[in-house]
Design a protein around this motif. Structure first.
Motif, short mmCIF file in Angstrom:
data_model
loop_
_atom_site.label_atom_id
_atom_site.label_comp_id
_atom_site.label_asym_id
_atom_site.label_seq_id
_atom_site.Cartn_x
_atom_site.Cartn_y
_atom_site.Cartn_z
N THR A 15 0.59 -1.23 0.02
CA THR A 15 0.09 0.08 -0.09
C THR A 15 1.01 1.29 -0.03
O THR A 15 0.74 2.16 -0.69
CB THR A 15 -1.00 0.03 1.27
OG1 THR A 15 -1.76 -1.33 1.08
CG2 THR A 15 -1.73 1.28 1.31
N ALA A 16 1.73 1.03 0.85
CA ALA A 16 2.76 2.63 0.76
C ALA A 16 3.48 2.52 -0.72
O ALA A 16 3.70 3.65 -1.08
CB ALA A 16 3.93 2.14 1.80
N LEU A 18 2.19 1.76 -3.41
CA LEU A 18 1.12 2.38 -4.25
C LEU A 18 0.81 3.62 -4.13
O LEU A 18 0.72 4.51 -5.07
CB LEU A 18 -0.13 1.44 -4.03
CG LEU A 18 -1.30 1.92 -4.82
CD1 LEU A 18 -1.26 1.90 -6.49
CD2 LEU A 18 -2.57 1.35 -4.44
N VAL A 19 0.79 4.14 -2.73
CA VAL A 19 0.84 5.51 -2.59
C VAL A 19 2.11 6.47 -3.09
O VAL A 19 1.55 7.62 -3.59
CB VAL A 19 0.51 5.79 -1.04
CG1 VAL A 19 0.53 7.31 -0.46
CG2 VAL A 19 -0.88 5.05 -0.50
N LEU A 20 3.14 6.03 -2.78
CA LEU A 20 4.19 6.76 -3.38
C LEU A 20 4.17 6.84 -4.92
O LEU A 20 4.38 7.91 -5.64
CB LEU A 20 5.55 6.09 -3.07
CG LEU A 20 5.89 6.29 -1.70
CD1 LEU A 20 7.19 5.33 -1.27
CD2 LEU A 20 6.21 7.59 -1.40
N VAL A 22 1.36 6.86 -6.81
CA VAL A 22 0.47 7.68 -7.02
C VAL A 22 0.78 9.26 -7.01
O VAL A 22 0.40 9.99 -7.97
CB VAL A 22 -1.00 7.37 -6.57
CG1 VAL A 22 -1.99 8.42 -6.51
CG2 VAL A 22 -1.43 5.96 -6.76
N VAL A 23 1.42 9.38 -5.71
CA VAL A 23 1.85 10.77 -5.46
C VAL A 23 2.89 11.08 -6.65
O VAL A 23 2.84 12.42 -7.32
CB VAL A 23 2.52 10.74 -4.18
CG1 VAL A 23 3.06 12.19 -4.02
CG2 VAL A 23 1.38 10.76 -3.27
N VAL A 55 1.85 2.81 -11.15
CA VAL A 55 0.57 2.52 -10.56
C VAL A 55 -0.25 1.28 -11.08
O VAL A 55 -0.94 0.49 -10.43
CB VAL A 55 -0.15 3.97 -10.74
CG1 VAL A 55 -1.63 3.97 -10.44
CG2 VAL A 55 0.64 4.96 -10.04
N ASN A 58 1.12 -1.80 -9.51
CA ASN A 58 0.76 -2.20 -8.16
C ASN A 58 -0.77 -2.34 -7.94
O ASN A 58 -0.88 -3.04 -7.07
CB ASN A 58 1.03 -0.83 -7.55
CG ASN A 58 2.54 -0.24 -7.22
OD1 ASN A 58 3.03 -1.55 -6.99
ND2 ASN A 58 3.00 0.66 -7.47
#
Length: 112
Positions: A15-16, A18-20, A22-23, A55, A58
């Motif tokens: 999840t981390a 994926l968040v990185l 996307v950002v 993205v 992931n």
């Protein structure tokens, strides 16, 4: 018990990642095209494709090898490309309207 904790930890790590990704994709999308050329980096479309694939991988195909390759691309963007884009775009302190001679409490006027 141990496998459940390991599964939860892996979910948190994925999840981390994926968040990185996307950002990084959003930051690459909002940067100006000419900033990439001025910073002498790959063009905007290159980074949008690389980070978009990251993205997608992931989200759709959680294979560890592909996720790690995407993580490397994301880290390169954050460590190398984004600081160069901010420098040529006048990011950092310049965005608040100050000049390079401004101190923490206002402009420095040479003791006058």
């Amino acid at each position: 018990m141990l496998m459940t904790a390991f599964g939860g930890l892996m979910w948190l790590i994925f999840t981390a990642i994926l968040v990185l990704a996307v950002v990084a994709f959003v930051l690459a999308a909002i940067a100006r095209e000419d900033a990439y050329r001025a910073a002498d980096k790959q063009n905007k479309m290159f980074w949008l494709i690389i980070l978009g694939v990251t993205v997608a991988v992931n989200l759709l195909a959680p294979y560890l090898f592909l996720q790690l390759a995407g993580l490397v691309a994301t880290i390169v963007f954050f460590v190398d490309v984004r600081p160069a884009l901010r420098q040529v775009s006048g990011g950092g302190r310049g965005r608040r309207g100050g000049s390079s001679s401004d101190g923490p409490y206002g402009p420095y006027n040479g003791g006058r």
